[in-house]
Each structure stands twice: as C-alpha cells, then as structure tokens.
Motif scaffolding. Sequence first.
Motif, PDB file in Angstrom:
ATOM      1  N   LEU A 175       0.827  -1.203   0.000  1.00 11.43           N
ATOM      2  CA  LEU A 175       0.000   0.000   0.000  1.00 11.43           C
ATOM      3  C   LEU A 175       0.858   1.248   0.000  1.00 11.43           C
ATOM      4  O   LEU A 175       0.649   2.173  -0.781  1.00 11.43           O
ATOM      5  N   ARG A 176       1.843   1.275   0.917  1.00 12.14           N
ATOM      6  CA  ARG A 176       2.696   2.464   0.998  1.00 12.14           C
ATOM      7  C   ARG A 176       3.530   2.610  -0.264  1.00 12.14           C
ATOM      8  O   ARG A 176       3.772   3.713  -0.743  1.00 12.14           O
ATOM      9  N   ALA A 177       3.963   1.461  -0.809  1.00 15.08           N
ATOM     10  CA  ALA A 177       4.755   1.508  -2.041  1.00 15.08           C
ATOM     11  C   ALA A 177       3.942   2.161  -3.154  1.00 15.08           C
ATOM     12  O   ALA A 177       4.445   3.007  -3.894  1.00 15.08           O
ATOM     13  N   ILE A 178       2.670   1.789  -3.249  1.00 13.61           N
ATOM     14  CA  ILE A 178       1.816   2.348  -4.300  1.00 13.61           C
ATOM     15  C   ILE A 178       1.569   3.818  -4.055  1.00 13.61           C
ATOM     16  O   ILE A 178       1.570   4.637  -4.964  1.00 13.61           O
ATOM     17  N   ARG A 179       1.385   4.167  -2.767  1.00 10.71           N
ATOM     18  CA  ARG A 179       1.156   5.565  -2.432  1.00 10.71           C
ATOM     19  C   ARG A 179       2.359   6.404  -2.867  1.00 10.71           C
ATOM     20  O   ARG A 179       2.199   7.488  -3.405  1.00 10.71           O
ATOM     21  N   GLU A 180       3.578   5.866  -2.636  1.00 12.28           N
ATOM     22  CA  GLU A 180       4.771   6.657  -2.941  1.00 12.28           C
ATOM     23  C   GLU A 180       5.066   6.668  -4.437  1.00 12.28           C
ATOM     24  O   GLU A 180       5.424   7.691  -4.986  1.00 12.28           O
ATOM     25  N   ASP A 181       4.966   5.538  -5.081  1.00 17.35           N
ATOM     26  CA  ASP A 181       5.307   5.496  -6.506  1.00 17.35           C
ATOM     27  C   ASP A 181       4.558   4.354  -7.181  1.00 17.35           C
ATOM     28  O   ASP A 181       4.964   3.201  -7.127  1.00 17.35           O
ATOM     29  N   GLU A 182       3.476   4.734  -7.820  1.00 18.02           N
ATOM     30  CA  GLU A 182       2.605   3.731  -8.402  1.00 18.02           C
ATOM     31  C   GLU A 182       3.289   2.976  -9.541  1.00 18.02           C
ATOM     32  O   GLU A 182       3.181   1.759  -9.650  1.00 18.02           O
ATOM     33  N   THR A 183       4.014   3.738 -10.369  1.00 16.68           N
ATOM     34  CA  THR A 183       4.636   3.121 -11.538  1.00 16.68           C
ATOM     35  C   THR A 183       5.676   2.081 -11.116  1.00 16.68           C
ATOM     36  O   THR A 183       5.757   0.996 -11.693  1.00 16.68           O
ATOM     37  N   ALA A 184       6.434   2.442 -10.077  1.00 20.73           N
ATOM     38  CA  ALA A 184       7.460   1.506  -9.613  1.00 20.73           C
ATOM     39  C   ALA A 184       6.810   0.211  -9.125  1.00 20.73           C
ATOM     40  O   ALA A 184       7.267  -0.887  -9.429  1.00 20.73           O
ATOM     41  N   ALA A 185       5.705   0.358  -8.367  1.00 21.77           N
ATOM     42  CA  ALA A 185       5.025  -0.827  -7.857  1.00 21.77           C
ATOM     43  C   ALA A 185       4.496  -1.670  -9.014  1.00 21.77           C
ATOM     44  O   ALA A 185       4.567  -2.902  -8.992  1.00 21.77           O
ATOM     45  N   GLN A 186       4.001  -0.967 -10.021  1.00 16.04           N
ATOM     46  CA  GLN A 186       3.441  -1.668 -11.171  1.00 16.04           C
ATOM     47  C   GLN A 186       4.525  -2.463 -11.910  1.00 16.04           C
ATOM     48  O   GLN A 186       4.289  -3.578 -12.355  1.00 16.04           O
ATOM     49  N   SER A 187       5.706  -1.858 -11.958  1.00 14.23           N
ATOM     50  CA  SER A 187       6.788  -2.515 -12.682  1.00 14.23           C
ATOM     51  C   SER A 187       7.220  -3.797 -11.971  1.00 14.23           C
ATOM     52  O   SER A 187       7.853  -4.660 -12.553  1.00 14.23           O
ATOM     53  N   LEU A 188       6.888  -3.911 -10.682  1.00 14.54           N
ATOM     54  CA  LEU A 188       7.206  -5.139  -9.954  1.00 14.54           C
ATOM     55  C   LEU A 188       6.067  -6.151 -10.060  1.00 14.54           C
ATOM     56  O   LEU A 188       6.013  -7.117  -9.297  1.00 14.54           O
ATOM     57  N   GLY A 189       5.145  -5.884 -10.946  1.00 16.04           N
ATOM     58  CA  GLY A 189       4.100  -6.861 -11.199  1.00 16.04           C
ATOM     59  C   GLY A 189       2.909  -6.768 -10.269  1.00 16.04           C
ATOM     60  O   GLY A 189       2.099  -7.679 -10.180  1.00 16.04           O
ATOM     61  N   LYS A 190       2.800  -5.658  -9.526  1.00 17.01           N
ATOM     62  CA  LYS A 190       1.649  -5.500  -8.641  1.00 17.01           C
ATOM     63  C   LYS A 190       0.513  -4.800  -9.385  1.00 17.01           C
ATOM     64  O   LYS A 190       0.753  -4.035 -10.312  1.00 17.01           O
ATOM     65  N   ASP A 191      -0.687  -5.034  -8.937  1.00 19.56           N
ATOM     66  CA  ASP A 191      -1.849  -4.392  -9.563  1.00 19.56           C
ATOM     67  C   ASP A 191      -2.389  -3.315  -8.612  1.00 19.56           C
ATOM     68  O   ASP A 191      -3.164  -3.616  -7.700  1.00 19.56           O
ATOM     69  N   PRO A 192      -1.968  -2.055  -8.807  1.00 18.88           N
ATOM     70  CA  PRO A 192      -2.337  -0.999  -7.859  1.00 18.88           C
ATOM     71  C   PRO A 192      -3.842  -0.856  -7.687  1.00 18.88           C
ATOM     72  O   PRO A 192      -4.329  -0.642  -6.577  1.00 18.88           O
ATOM     73  N   ALA A 193      -4.603  -0.989  -8.773  1.00 23.22           N
ATOM     74  CA  ALA A 193      -6.044  -0.758  -8.690  1.00 23.22           C
ATOM     75  C   ALA A 193      -6.687  -1.740  -7.716  1.00 23.22           C
ATOM     76  O   ALA A 193      -7.497  -1.375  -6.871  1.00 23.22           O
ATOM     77  N   LYS A 194      -6.270  -3.016  -7.810  1.00 24.00           N
ATOM     78  CA  LYS A 194      -6.866  -4.046  -6.977  1.00 24.00           C
ATOM     79  C   LYS A 194      -6.536  -3.797  -5.498  1.00 24.00           C
ATOM     80  O   LYS A 194      -7.394  -3.905  -4.625  1.00 24.00           O
ATOM     81  N   ILE A 195      -5.268  -3.441  -5.265  1.00 22.89           N
ATOM     82  CA  ILE A 195      -4.825  -3.245  -3.886  1.00 22.89           C
ATOM     83  C   ILE A 195      -5.494  -2.028  -3.270  1.00 22.89           C
ATOM     84  O   ILE A 195      -5.908  -2.029  -2.116  1.00 22.89           O
ATOM     85  N   ARG A 196      -5.634  -0.969  -4.076  1.00 21.45           N
ATOM     86  CA  ARG A 196      -6.304   0.233  -3.606  1.00 21.45           C
ATOM     87  C   ARG A 196      -7.763  -0.034  -3.288  1.00 21.45           C
ATOM     88  O   ARG A 196      -8.297   0.460  -2.302  1.00 21.45           O
ATOM     89  N   LEU A 197      -8.411  -0.798  -4.180  1.00 18.95           N
ATOM     90  CA  LEU A 197      -9.819  -1.104  -3.974  1.00 18.95           C
ATOM     91  C   LEU A 197     -10.001  -1.832  -2.649  1.00 18.95           C
ATOM     92  O   LEU A 197     -10.906  -1.516  -1.866  1.00 18.95           O
ATOM     93  N   ALA A 198      -9.103  -2.797  -2.377  1.00 21.76           N
ATOM     94  CA  ALA A 198      -9.196  -3.542  -1.123  1.00 21.76           C
ATOM     95  C   ALA A 198      -9.075  -2.574   0.061  1.00 21.76           C
ATOM     96  O   ALA A 198      -9.832  -2.659   1.028  1.00 21.76           O
ATOM     97  N   SER A 199      -8.144  -1.636  -0.047  1.00 21.32           N
ATOM     98  CA  SER A 199      -7.945  -0.680   1.042  1.00 21.32           C
ATOM     99  C   SER A 199      -9.180   0.196   1.238  1.00 21.32           C
ATOM    100  O   SER A 199      -9.602   0.463   2.372  1.00 21.32           O
ATOM    101  N   LEU A 200      -9.767   0.626   0.113  1.00 22.05           N
ATOM    102  CA  LEU A 200     -10.984   1.461   0.214  1.00 22.05           C
ATOM    103  C   LEU A 200     -12.089   0.683   0.923  1.00 22.05           C
ATOM    104  O   LEU A 200     -12.785   1.208   1.789  1.00 22.05           O
TER     105      LEU A 200
END
Lengths: 322, 304
Positions: A175-200
């Motif tokens: 979560l914090r990784a996505i908050r700080e740099d979404e593109t970087a997290a994405q490049s590591l194969g994470k899906d920011p949208a899904k993780i954010r939705l879970a947090s919401l």
Amino acid sequence: MIGLISYLIFFTTVAAILSIAVLGLNLQWGNSGLFNGGVVAFFGAGAYGTLILGGTAQSAHLGGFELFYPLALIGGMMCAGLMAWVVGKLTIRLRHDYLAIATFGVAVAFENLMRNAEGLSGGAQGLRGFERPLHAWLGDGFTYNAIFLVFVLILLIATYRFLELLIRSPYGRLLRAIREDETAAQSLGKDPAKIRLASLIIGSVIMGLSGGLYATFYAFISPQDILPILTFQIWAMLIVGGAGNNKGAVAGAFLIWAAWTASGWGLSRFAPLEMQLYTGSIQFILIGLVIVGMLLWRPQGLFPEKLVISQSGRAKHVKNRE
Amino acid sequence: MIQHLVDGILVGSILSLGAIGLTMAMHMLRFANFSHAELLSIGAYCALVFDGVFKAVYTPLGDVIGPLSLTWALSLAIVISMAITGGSAILIDRLVFARVRAKGGELSMVFASFGVAMIIRNVLGLTFGLKVQLYSQDIVFAMVLSRDPFLLVKPDQIFSLVAALIIMFAFHLVLSRTTFGYSLRAVAENPQLAQVSGINLNRMITLIWIIGGGLAAAAGVFYGLTNQINPVLGRDLLLPIFAATIVGGIGSIYGAALGGFLVGIASNLALLILPSGYSPAMPFLIILAVLIIRPTGLFGEERQ
C-alpha cells in the motif's frame, strides 16, 4: 460527581466511536493515498444497516429482522463495504479526482435517500424500534453506559491492532509503495487498482463499524446524524493527529472531539442571545480553519507518521527467519 | 415534459458557467476544487451589495429593464461582481492553494479546498444572515409561452439564458481567436511544453482564476435572479457542477459547457418519474451513469 463521571463516560464513548472511523480513514488516506469525500455515507450505511437488521418490527419502515446483535453489526459493516465496492470499482482506475467527487456524491445521495425513502429508513423522522443489546439485563442507566464504553474500547483496540498488523504485513508495505510510486510498484508486477480497492473497502467497513456502534449507542439514527459536517470533523481529526499514524489518528479524534464539544458548550453559554442562531456557523468556520491551518503550517500533523525503510531495517530479521 | 425540458435548459446554462471555470482549474492545477461553487455564492452576494449601493447613489438606476425584475443597478453590479469574484479567487489561491501546492500533494489541495469552502460559506452566512434573500421584492409573473403544451417561463429566466450564452460565446471567441486563448489551451494540454515555448505558467494560473471566478459570479447572480440567494447556494450547486465537468470530461472546456446543459436537462426530466425530494441525488446518478458508460466523459482524454 456521578454526573461528571457519567458525562466523561458519554464523551469517551462518542470519541472512541469516532476514533474507529478515523482509523478507517487513516487506512484509506494515510496509508493508501485514497481521498474519501464521503466518510459519512459509509458511517451511515453501517448505522442504518445495523439498526434495520437488529431492530424490532416496525410498520412505518423496513426492519424487524431482529438479528442477533453481533450479526446485525457485521451486516451494517457489510452494507458499508458493498457501497465502497461499487464506488471504488467505478473510479479507482481513473485519476484521483473521480474518487473524490464520487465519494462526495455518494454521501449527498445517501443522505438524500435516507431522508426521502420513508419505507426504507423512516425518512426525516429517523429509524426507530431498536432495542439496545442486553438491555433487559443491564437496564438503561449508568451501568449500561459504562459496560457499553468498555465494549466500544475493546473494539477500538481490536481495530487498532488489526490495522497495525495490516500495515506491517506485506500488504501494508505494498500500500505504501503504491502511495509513494505507483509506476514503480506496477513494474514489480503488482496491480495498484486491486490493492487500492481492497484498502478502500476495508477502510469503509471500519467506518461502517463506527456507524453501527454510534447508532447502537443512541438506539436511533436519522438523516440529522449523517450530515456532511461529520465527514469534515473526521478529516480534521486525522489531519490534526497526523495521517499515516494510527496512534495520532486516535489522539486527533479525542482532541478534536473535545475541542468541538467545548466550543459548542462555550458558544451556547457565552454567546449573546441574538448570536445563538449562528453558533453552528462559527463552529464550522473553526473546523475549516483547523483543516486549512494544519495543511499550511503542519501538514504532517501533531504526531507524524514514522517513515520506515522496510529493506534495511528488516533485512536481518528476514534473513534469520529464512 | 416540455416544461421540464425548458427548465432544464435554463438551469443548465447556470451550471455550464460554473463548470467551465471548475474544469479549467481542475485540469491545470490537477485537483478537484470543492470550493469552486462558493465563488457562485460570493458573486451572488457581491451583486446584492453593489445593487443596493448603486440604487442608493443614483435612484433612477433602480428602474427595472423592460419586463424583467432586473434593474439597471443590478446589471452594473453583475459586472463589478464578476471582477471582485475573480479577484477573490486569486486571493484564495495566493493565501491557501498556492502555498499548499508549493508543499506538494494533490490530495492536500482537495482537503484544503473543502476547508476553504466551509470557511467562505459560513462567513457569508455570518455576514448576510442565514435567511433567504432576493434581488427584487417585486413579483414578476411568468409568461405563458404556449397553452398546449403548457409552458411557463419567467422573463428573468430568458434573460439569464441569453446572457449566459453570450458570455460563453465571448469566451469561445477568446479561446479560438486570441493568442491568449492559444496559450490557455497549450497550458491545458501540456504545461511543461507550454512553458518551454515561453508561456508564463503563473500568469496563466492567475488568468484562469479570474475567468473562472468571473463566470462563477455571473452564474451565481443568474441563479439568484431566477431562484433565490442564500449562503448554501454554492453547496447545493456543487454536485451538479461537478457532474457537468465529469459529463463533459474533466479538462474539456466545451465539454463542461455542454455537460452543464445535459445535467440540467437530465435532472429536470428525472422529476417526471422521481419525487422532487430526490433531486439533490440526481447529479450523483448522472456521475455513476457516465462512469459506467464512458468514464472519460464526452470530450475527456484518458489520463491517470
């Protein structure tokens, strides 16, 4: 003396209930960078859900399911989560303005629906016919309120512990990784949208818990309890406490709630008669000034988030475990 | 049916004026400005004050124009109000938004805008009272435009619509014919590239606030003229104006103008099937519908 203690119990109960909502917001904004402009809608969904599911049969509106209380409370939390899922699903992939506007809109629409849909929510008169749990054994007085406070505090601590565990878990780091740099997290194969939705959704479920407890405490809920000002109060609590820090969030909740009730009391007592109509406006200006002032002069809050460097701080520990 | 359509178009013109300024600021400064609708309130009250001043200074200005309830004094006051509201928008930016912007964080800007909105709304309430006010106490009867289908329109409503369309057309000319218009569009499209080509970004931000504030003031006065003035005027129009920007696609000026009319018409037509108590929730349903069908709106481009 007993009057003072009862008042303190009353104050602490409400402040602790609101703290739970602030903790939910902290997960969304503090840890995930999600803007929730309609805290009150999720709070309200929990409140209405709990009372409708757990209340006795009413002729005027929906209700009378008389569910076992913990189930009713969980049902209310699920209502809040469901609403967050719908809003999040539609907006989380878009730029952040959309989530801000949609959540703000859901709060307006929710309040409007509760005020007008009399068959569902009792309309402007509110939802009645809810018996507080264990009411038959504990009566209505001091003992009940003291025990209810303990119950609320246990849930507050449980929520706090849960969130602390969550943000320390790999999911929290993500979560914090996505908050700080979404593109970087994405490049590591994470899906920011899904993780954010879970947090919401998780944050909103926690707000739903807060709303459910609030409605249980008063055994009543009406559209007057879910006005937009509550959203601003909860924000002010988080901003003053310090976004990203759960302890700060709880401290902020108690601080702002104390300031709010004290200013309300002071104004009603000392303001001249012709000004009494405007005490609400003065309090709203104060809350607005707190929000703007904190953002200008101390955006990190009174108790700022301690930024952890996961890799160097934890590398040893992880190695040992392997 | 036709009555609802016409009412929708009249309200829509007011929403369009508000949405144009909002969408420009949202696009350029990258934040959802929840205090924008308060500029409508500032404009409406400012015109109320100057209307009174002009009437007091020179009584003949208090005469109404033709069949309207609009006086010469108020029409002058509209111009003054547009200028002052534009100035207030710049002042708010200098005092709050520019400083929060300098610290970074788009989300902080959104929070700040909520705080600013609360302060403005309640200061207006404290200054002018919470009661409803009107520009004119005279009762202006609605004209029956046609008997079948039955259609009632107030002269003031027609004036507001025509004036709003003229203002929007003038702005269109500015956008499409002047160097300023080109720079504005360049900045909206790509701020960095525009700066490289020698456009002063800060000056453009100032201009955007002036224009946004001016348009919002006009919208506020027209709303006050056709409905009423109260301190929560901005709060009530906030969601419809946001809906208009989303319908048009955030950042699209022409989209916002069209979006305003669409939201106005859709909200009014919905009254055919829904009880009027639900009308504050209508813009939210429109937002949901747009997000489901076409999240980028009519003219919006995809951007994170």
